[in-house]
Structures are given as C-alpha cells and as structure tokens.
Motif scaffolding. Structure first.
Motif, PDB file in Angstrom:
ATOM      1  N   ARG A   9       0.295  -1.106   0.062  1.00 31.72           N
ATOM      2  CA  ARG A   9       0.395   0.022  -0.204  1.00 31.72           C
ATOM      3  C   ARG A   9       1.121   0.639   0.070  1.00 31.72           C
ATOM      4  N   ARG A  10       2.004   1.083   0.297  1.00 31.12           N
ATOM      5  CA  ARG A  10       2.746   2.324   0.827  1.00 31.12           C
ATOM      6  C   ARG A  10       3.151   2.706  -0.603  1.00 31.12           C
ATOM      7  N   GLU A  11       3.826   1.268  -0.556  1.00 34.25           N
ATOM      8  CA  GLU A  11       4.392   1.838  -2.549  1.00 34.25           C
ATOM      9  C   GLU A  11       3.699   2.601  -3.849  1.00 34.25           C
ATOM     10  N   ARG A  12       2.130   2.184  -3.906  1.00 37.94           N
ATOM     11  CA  ARG A  12       0.700   1.977  -4.408  1.00 37.94           C
ATOM     12  C   ARG A  12       1.194   3.465  -4.929  1.00 37.94           C
ATOM     13  N   LEU A  13       0.912   4.166  -2.444  1.00 37.99           N
ATOM     14  CA  LEU A  13       0.780   5.648  -2.611  1.00 37.99           C
ATOM     15  C   LEU A  13       1.889   6.064  -3.008  1.00 37.99           C
ATOM     16  N   LYS A  14       3.365   5.571  -2.821  1.00 37.37           N
ATOM     17  CA  LYS A  14       4.118   6.043  -4.140  1.00 37.37           C
ATOM     18  C   LYS A  14       4.339   6.680  -4.885  1.00 37.37           C
ATOM     19  N   ARG A  15       3.579   5.321  -5.544  1.00 37.54           N
ATOM     20  CA  ARG A  15       3.817   5.643  -7.363  1.00 37.54           C
ATOM     21  C   ARG A  15       2.783   7.235  -7.790  1.00 37.54           C
ATOM     22  N   VAL A  16       1.580   6.602  -6.910  1.00 35.42           N
ATOM     23  CA  VAL A  16       0.738   8.258  -7.540  1.00 35.42           C
ATOM     24  C   VAL A  16       1.568   8.856  -6.541  1.00 35.42           C
ATOM     25  N   ALA A  17       1.770   9.443  -5.584  1.00 35.87           N
ATOM     26  CA  ALA A  17       2.829  10.551  -5.379  1.00 35.87           C
ATOM     27  C   ALA A  17       3.967  11.053  -5.969  1.00 35.87           C
ATOM     28  N   THR A  18       4.384  10.129  -6.469  1.00 43.87           N
ATOM     29  CA  THR A  18       5.447  10.630  -7.787  1.00 43.87           C
ATOM     30  C   THR A  18       5.079  10.821  -9.420  1.00 43.87           C
ATOM     31  N   GLU A  19       3.813  10.019  -9.776  1.00 44.85           N
ATOM     32  CA  GLU A  19       3.559  10.350 -11.174  1.00 44.85           C
ATOM     33  C   GLU A  19       2.085  11.829 -11.414  1.00 44.85           C
ATOM     34  N   PHE A  20       1.919  11.557  -9.570  1.00 44.30           N
ATOM     35  CA  PHE A  20       1.012  12.922  -9.857  1.00 44.30           C
ATOM     36  C   PHE A  20       1.155  14.316  -8.568  1.00 44.30           C
ATOM     37  N   THR A  36      -8.786  19.279  -7.526  1.00 50.24           N
ATOM     38  CA  THR A  36      -9.152  19.027  -9.712  1.00 50.24           C
ATOM     39  C   THR A  36      -9.071  17.502 -10.080  1.00 50.24           C
ATOM     40  N   ASN A  37      -9.211  17.457 -10.943  1.00 47.42           N
ATOM     41  CA  ASN A  37      -8.694  15.933 -11.266  1.00 47.42           C
ATOM     42  C   ASN A  37      -7.019  16.022 -11.384  1.00 47.42           C
ATOM     43  N   PRO A  38      -6.218  14.765 -11.127  1.00 43.75           N
ATOM     44  CA  PRO A  38      -5.009  14.665 -11.853  1.00 43.75           C
ATOM     45  C   PRO A  38      -4.768  15.655 -13.634  1.00 43.75           C
ATOM     46  N   ALA A  39      -3.585  16.791 -13.148  1.00 43.24           N
ATOM     47  CA  ALA A  39      -3.727  17.642 -14.320  1.00 43.24           C
ATOM     48  C   ALA A  39      -2.918  16.774 -15.735  1.00 43.24           C
ATOM     49  N   PRO A  40      -2.599  17.043 -16.707  1.00 38.92           N
ATOM     50  CA  PRO A  40      -1.889  16.044 -17.593  1.00 38.92           C
ATOM     51  C   PRO A  40      -0.331  17.263 -18.117  1.00 38.92           C
ATOM     52  N   LYS A  41       0.361  16.278 -18.243  1.00 42.48           N
ATOM     53  CA  LYS A  41       1.456  17.270 -18.207  1.00 42.48           C
ATOM     54  C   LYS A  41       1.688  17.808 -19.172  1.00 42.48           C
ATOM     55  N   LEU A  42       1.029  17.231 -20.804  1.00 45.44           N
ATOM     56  CA  LEU A  42       0.824  17.926 -22.118  1.00 45.44           C
ATOM     57  C   LEU A  42      -0.467  18.950 -22.141  1.00 45.44           C
ATOM     58  N   THR A  43      -1.021  20.228 -22.850  1.00 47.76           N
ATOM     59  CA  THR A  43      -1.922  20.837 -23.125  1.00 47.76           C
ATOM     60  C   THR A  43      -2.402  20.079 -23.723  1.00 47.76           C
ATOM     61  N   PRO A  44      -3.836  19.374 -23.759  1.00 45.59           N
ATOM     62  CA  PRO A  44      -5.269  19.113 -24.374  1.00 45.59           C
ATOM     63  C   PRO A  44      -4.948  18.921 -26.084  1.00 45.59           C
ATOM     64  N   GLY A  45      -4.359  20.681 -26.435  1.00 50.92           N
ATOM     65  CA  GLY A  45      -3.902  20.948 -28.056  1.00 50.92           C
ATOM     66  C   GLY A  45      -2.898  19.883 -28.446  1.00 50.92           C
ATOM     67  N   ASP A  46      -1.916  19.754 -27.978  1.00 57.13           N
ATOM     68  CA  ASP A  46      -0.862  19.395 -28.259  1.00 57.13           C
ATOM     69  C   ASP A  46      -1.007  17.350 -28.368  1.00 57.13           C
ATOM     70  N   LEU A  47      -1.511  17.248 -27.368  1.00 51.49           N
ATOM     71  CA  LEU A  47      -1.483  15.821 -27.373  1.00 51.49           C
ATOM     72  C   LEU A  47      -2.588  15.560 -28.321  1.00 51.49           C
TER      73      LEU A  47
END
Length: 813
Positions: free
Chosen positions: A606-617, A673-684
């Motif tokens: 569970r700590r690993e899952r939380l760490k992964r979310v904290a790293t990715e978002f 708010t929802n997790p924000a994307p790294k690229l803008t929607p237009g770029d994606l």
C-alpha cells in the motif's frame, strides 16, 4: 378497565417477570418457558378468585400482539441479526420461510381434514397459523451455550421471514373462509396477492429505513434522536405497511431494521451504538416478559384437557410437517445454492426448535367470532403452543448436549487455552500491584496465585502451531475492524468505503478461519465484493456513451480519490495490527512473526501504491493530501468537542464557538480537481496522425470538446466487441491492449502521449481489442459527434476526415 388499573397490572406483571428472571438462573428451563408456567398458575388462580377479576379481563388480544409486541420483537431481532450471514444463507432461510411453510400448511391441513373430517379451509387455516415459529427461547439458549453462529442465523432468520409468510397465507385463506366459496382461478389470485404483500412489505421497509438513515446523517442527529427514531421506524413501518398500503407489516419492519443496521449504524460512533443495542434489548425484554406471561394467562388447562386428543393430533401433525420440511428443504437448497453443508445434528435442532408462541395465538384470536370452529382452533392453538414451550423448549439443551453441538471445537479449545492464559496473567498482574502497594502480604499473594493457577489450568497446555496462528489472525482481524471504525468515526473515509472495506475484512476473516488455505498470503482468487461489482458495471455502462462523459469523469475522479483513501486506510490499519501483535505475549514468537509478515507485506504494497501516485501525480497528490488531512483533523477536533460538550467539560457558548470555527475551516477548504496532464490537451490531440498538422485554432477547439477521464488500476477502458465512437489519448499513465480471450497475451502497452480508438472518429466501430489500465491513467476522450460538429464549420478538418474515409474505403475493398 380504568387506565390506573391497567398500569398497575402491567407493573405487577413486570415485577413478577423480573423476579422470575432471577429465580430462573438456577433452573434448567428457559426464561420464557418459566414465564408461561407462572402465567398458567396465575391464570388458574384468577379464574377461581373473585379478587382477581381485573386480571381475568387483562387478556392477550391480536391488536396487543400485532401492534405493540410484534414490531418491537421483530425489529430487535433483525437489528441485531448478522445481515451478512443472513444474505449468505438466504436460500435455505427463504426455502423454510415460504415453500416449507406452504408445505407445512398443506400437511397439517390435509391431515386434520382426513383424520377428523374437519372442514378443509378451516384445517388449512389452522395449518397456516400454527406453522409460524417463535425462536425467542431457542435463540436465548443458543447464546448461552455458544451454538454455531450459522445455526442461530438459520433459526432466527427463518422465524422472521416465516412470521410474515404465515400472516399473509393466513389472511388469504381466511378471506376464502369468509366468502364461503372458491374456484380454481382463486389460486392464481392468491399467488399474486402473496407476492405483492410479501415483496411490497420488504420494499416499503427498506425504503423507509434507508431514507431515515440518510435524514439522520444529514441532520447530524445525536444519540437521543437516533434511538427515538429507531423506535418510530419499528412501529411506523409496521402500521404504514399493514394498514395504509396493505402489504406485510412484518416484512416492512424486518427490511427497515436491516436497512438501518447497514446504512445507519455505520454512521454512529461505537460507544453510542452500544447504548442503542442495550436499549433495544431492554425493550425486547419487556415485550417478551409481558407476552409470555399473557400467553400463560390465556391458557385454560381444563378446557385443553377436554380436547386433549385433537390437540395431541395437531401436535403430531405439526412435528411431522416440520420434519418433512427441514429434512428435505435444507439439504436441497444448500446443494442448489452451493452453500456450506448444514449438519444433520443442526437439522435436528432446527426441527425440534421450531417453537410456537404469541404470534400464533394472536393470529387465531383475529378470526371473526362468526367463523364456525373458531373455539376449536383457539384451543388447538393454545395446546400446541403450550406443548412446544413446555416440552420442546426445555429439552433442547439436553438434545444439543447429546448431539455434541455444545462441545468445544479444536479452534474453540485453542481459544480457551489462550483465554485462560491471558486471564491468569491479568490476575497475577493485579496481585503484583496490590503487593507493590503493600496492601497484601507475599504469602497471601502466593496463596491466591496457587488458587488462580488451579482455576485457569487446562488439561493440555500445549497449543498446536496452526491453532496458534489462527488465534493470532482472530486478534489481528478484530483490531482491523476496530481501527477501521475509528478511522470512519474521525472522518478519514466515507461510509461507502467503510462498508466496502468492512465487507472485505469480513471475507478475509472467513478465508483465514475457514481453513481454505494454510498459506500466509492470499493466493486464491476471491470473488469481487458487491461494491466492486457495482463499480465495474457502472464504468462499463457509461464509458462508451457521449452523454455520460461528464458523469463518468466525475465518477472516475471519485473512484480515484477513494482508491487513495483505501490505501491510506490500509497503511494505518496494517500499522495498528503490527503494533498490537508486538504486545501479544501468550503466543510463540515464530507464529507472531509469520502473521506479522503478512501485514508487513500489505503495508509495503500500500505504501508503494501511494508512493507511485505521489510520483506520477505530484501536484494532485499534494493538494489531495493537504485537503483530506486538514478535513480529517477538523473532524477529529469536532468529534472531541461534541464528546466534551456531552460530558459537561465545556459549556454551551464555548461549544458553539468552537463548532463554528471548525465548520468555517472545513467549508473554506479548496476543491480538488482532476489530476492535471503534463501536456496541454491541444498538444496531445495534435499527436494523433489523423489530426496531426491541423491549425492551432482547430486543435484548441477540439481540446475544449475533449473530456478528461481518470481510470484506476485494472479498470477496463474499452472492451472488445463493444461499439464505440470515441478516440482516447493517454495524457498520463500506462495501459495494456489484449484480446478478451487471453489477457496474458498482451498485444501492446501504451504510455503517455499514445492513443487508441482513432478509427472510431470515422464511423461507429466495433472495438477489436480490450484496453485495460495498468496504473492510474488519465486520458482525453474525443467523441466523433464533437469532431463532426467542428468539421461542419471548418473546411480543413472536414477535408481531413473525407480523405481518411476515402482511404479507409479503398482499404476495406
């Protein structure tokens, strides 16, 4: 009768009942049976004494049972019933409550019609009313002797549903008796009426129970309000169902109590819940005491002796019908529904423990006076009830002993050894404290310790390692439930998550203690919980519909945040269990380490899952973490302030001031708010070959139409064979593509910036593969309808789509 005399008689009967309760502790008969005997004796004296005329007038009536006693007794039983176990054994319970009762009615009715030439409808009327069971005496004995929980649920659950069925069937037959004629088509009408009344009552009760639970929660009702409204719920649901909506009042009370116990109890602190349960136990004690005394008062022994032959025949048919249903329906339903086996000894108890009580008497008293044979039915009912209470009930204890149901199992023996060791250690600790305080001499201490050693001695002090581990899991699982309830009380998790995790822990208990596996970790496939199945269905229904994109976006964000809460709760629970295991002393260190290793692995996952979310978002996680724990800290402070106010530690003005500060702080917390994307929607969107190279203006317009969705790990994003008309672009996350026939053969793995489903923009397409989230994944969803709407106003986009369609047509040809 004047009100003052009624009050005096009731108080006198309750005084007799409480004295009887004290005396009955030293007698080998159940308390309720003892009350019936006392009632019979008092009734016999009253009939021969002119000074007790008022008591003779104080008789059991159908209104008294149905409107005063029955709602309270049904509610208390259902409220304390193990709803989870009842649902698991619903097949056998329903088979005994409906088909078995109908079979019993037929056997008793046809037997009386054939043997003593009783009118068929009158005989069936008696069969219906006498088939209702009253398990009060038996369940009380089960608790005393420690009978298996499942046996208790089977007997009590059957009785609760059985009562409702008996009343409905009785009313249908009584209607035929009063009309005096019936045709074959009446059978269809009777079946329809039965289903309407039975199911309608359950729906009415469940609806009222759920609504009341929600209202009490929204109003932040206290203990007093909750307790009063639970009493209102018991009586109001019965009256509303029975007399206004003309459906089953018993089923309404039963469903209302179970709904309140599921949706309302979890929102009440455990200390307050204990008070609610104790209050209802007192209410049930008062109702049972008066009911069984009045049953005894209603019995005229001499009148029953005059009809002893027909009464004994009715008793024989009742036992025969009960045996025919229990020994046939229970094994049949356990095989059909693939449920755990109900042992033959347990079926013996279910047969002999099918007691009759006040409900049967109330039903027979409700028969109109003008119905021919009413007096005979009344005497037969009283005779059968008296037999079951005076013969069946007192002999259940020796029968259980003879069958070995009250013997300790191997697990219970291990539990007893641990309990004795703990008790002896506690006694020695107290003695040591007294000695240290110089309140007891060393010789007296040693003398008492020798005595304690004899009291807590066991035949074999050795404990099997497997049983030792099993007992450690019991301790750990109990701690998990306690910690979960505490985290819910302080506001860390919502009720939905609380109920789901509680359900998971209960399933884990069954897995651990059911000897399904001796491995230290869960390696068997566990069936998804109801909540998990519901979530999967919701996502599947919404994911490919354009109109539901906004709903799905909010729902998926809610699920994503809830998955974080689950992992946070898992960390706290695993930590609490590990600390508890460190303090356990009466177990071998090797076994403690084995169990601790299981919880340590869970903690790390569970700590690993939380760490992964904290790293990715990272930004989202920081906002979420700050918001959640700020709210939790304020709710914990609010919980303490309420307790301090109730115990008089702070005054009203201070309480209001602190409460207002806390509420203002909670209301002022910023939304997440929802997790924000790294690229803008237009770029994606511009990375998709079909749309690559379009002007920035068009890409921005498409980005405004796109919906951001977040899927948690193991969510199906699109399913093979489903129709779809949307393109998905991964803004952040990791998914895999595979054929539904074999998930192990992965076609591709896609990450940030990858896309899938682009051909759906050219027309409705059947998905050719399944895409599943490996990690929490945020995507942009762009529907064909939105793209076509923009293409109508933009020649560049329209031309791009027309060229792609032309290429697709050539390829298909």
């Amino acid at each position: 009768m004047p009100l003052s005399e009624i009050i005096l008689i009731i108080m006198g009967l309750l005084t007799v009942a409480m004295i009887a309760a004290s005396v009955c502790k030293n007698l080998p008969i159940p308390y309720t049976v003892f009350l019936v005997i006392i009632g019979v004796l008092i009734g016999s004296i009253a009939r021969n004494s002119s000074h007790m005329e008022q008591l003779q007038a104080f008789q059991l009536t159908p209104e008294l049972v149905l409107f005063l006693f029955l709602p309270a007794l049904i509610f208390e039983s259902a409220f304390n019933l193990d709803a989870r176990q009842l649902v698991k054994d619903l097949g056998p319970v329903l088979s005994l409550a409906i088909p078995a009762l109908l079979i019993s009615t037929a056997i008793i009715g046809l037997g009386l019609w054939w043997l003593i030439d009783m009118d068929l409808l009158i005989a069936l009327l008696f069969g219906a009313l006498i088939s209702a069971t009253d398990p009060v005496a038996v369940v009380a004995l089960f608790k005393e002797l420690g009978a298996p929980q499942r046996l208790t649920v089977l007997v009590e659950g059957e009785s609760l549903l059985n009562d409702a069925t008996a009343i409905v069937v009785f009313n249908i037959i009584l209607g035929l008796v009063i009309t005096g004629s019936y045709v074959a088509s009446d059978i269809g009408v009777a079946i329809t009426d039965f289903l309407r009344v039975f199911i309608g009552g359950a729906l009415v009760g469940a609806t009222i129970g759920i609504l009341l639970s929600e209202i009490l929660y929204r109003l932040k009702a206290g203990l007093s309000s909750y307790l009063v409204m639970s009493i209102v719920l018991a009586y109001a649901s019965f009256a509303l169902a029975e007399h206004i909506l003309h459906v089953s009042g018993v089923m309404a009370v039963l469903a209302a109590a179970i709904s309140l116990s599921i949706f309302g109890v979890s929102r009440v602190p455990q200390s307050e819940m204990d008070m609610v349960i104790e209050t209802w136990e007192v209410i049930a004690l008062v109702c049972n005491s008066l009911l069984f005394l009045l049953v005894g008062l209603s019995v005229d022994i001499m009148a029953l002796f005059a009809r002893s032959e027909v009464i004994l025949l009715a008793v024989f048919l009742m036992l025969l019908a009960r045996a025919a249903t229990v020994y046939s329906m229970v094994p049949a339903t356990t095989r059909i529904f693939k449920l755990p086996y109900v042992a033959l000894g347990e079926r013996h108890i279910m047969w002999w423990g099918g007691l009759k009580g006040g409900l049967a008497i109330a039903i027979v008293l409700s028969i109109p006076v003008e119905v021919v044979g009413r007096d005979l039915l009344l005497d037969m009912t009283l005779g059968v009830v008296l037999f079951s209470l005076l013969i069946n009930a007192p002999t259940i204890r020796p029968l259980m002993h003879m069958l070995g149901i009250d013997r300790l199992t191997e697990d219970e023996k291990a539990e007893l050894k641990h309990g004795l060791l703990s008790a002896e250690k506690k006694a020695n600790t107290i003695l040591q404290r007294l000695y240290d305080a110089e309140l007891i001499s060393r010789s007296a201490q040693q003398l008492i310790q020798q005595k304690s050693k004899q009291v807590f001695a066991t035949e074999d002090s050795r404990i099997d390692p497997k049983q030792d581990i099993r007992h450690l899991y019991v301790i750990a699982l109990r701690k998990e439930l306690d910690e979960l309830k505490h985290l819910y009380d302080i506001g860390l998790i919502q009720q939905y998550i609380y109920l789901d995790i509680k359900n998971t822990l209960q399933r884990d208990r069954e897995f651990r203690l059911g000897n399904l596996s001796q491995q230290s970790e869960r390696t068997v496939v566990v069936k998804p919980s109801f909540f998990q199945q519901f979530e999967s269905i919701m996502v599947k229904r919404l994911r490919e519909h354009n109109w539901a994109a906004g709903i799905l976006s909010r729902y998926q964000y809610l699920r994503f945040s809830q998955s974080l809460q689950r992992d946070m709760v898992g960390v706290l629970i695993a930590t609490a269990v590990l600390k508890t295991l460190e303090t356990v002393e009466e177990h071998e260190e090797q076994q403690k380490q084995e169990v601790a290793q299981v919880y340590q692995q869970r903690l790390e996952r569970r700590r690993e899952r939380l760490k992964r979310v904290a790293t990715e978002f990272p930004e989202f996680y920081q906002r979420y973490e700050a918001n959640l724990f700020a709210k939790v800290s304020m709710l914990a402070a609010q919980h303490y302030t309420h307790a301090a106010s109730q115990h008089g530690e702070i005054g009203a003005k201070t309480f209001v001031n602190i409460e207002q500060r806390i509420q203002n702080t909670i209301n002022g917390l910023p939304p997440i708010t929802n997790p924000a994307p790294k690229l803008t929607p237009g770029d994606l969107i511009g990375t998709v070959p079909l749309l690559n190279g379009l002007s920035e203006k068009i890409l921005l317009q498409l980005a405004e139409k796109a919906k951001a969705l977040t899927f948690i790990s193991n969510d199906i994003i699109i399913g093979e064979g489903e129709k779809g008309d949307a393109l998905y672009i991964i803004s952040h996350g990791w998914v895999k593509v595979f054929k539904a026939t074999d998930e192990s053969k992965v076609i591709a793995e896609l990450r940030d910036g990858d896309f899938f489903g682009e051909m759906a923009l050219l027309g409705d397409q059947v998905r050719t593969a399944t895409v599943k989230a490996i990690t929490p994944t945020t995507l942009l969803r762009l529907s064909r309808r939105d793209v076509l709407a923009l293409a109508e106003a933009d020649p560049e986009l329209r031309e791009r789509l027309e060229d792609a369609n032309e290429v697709r047509s050539i390829t298909d040809d």
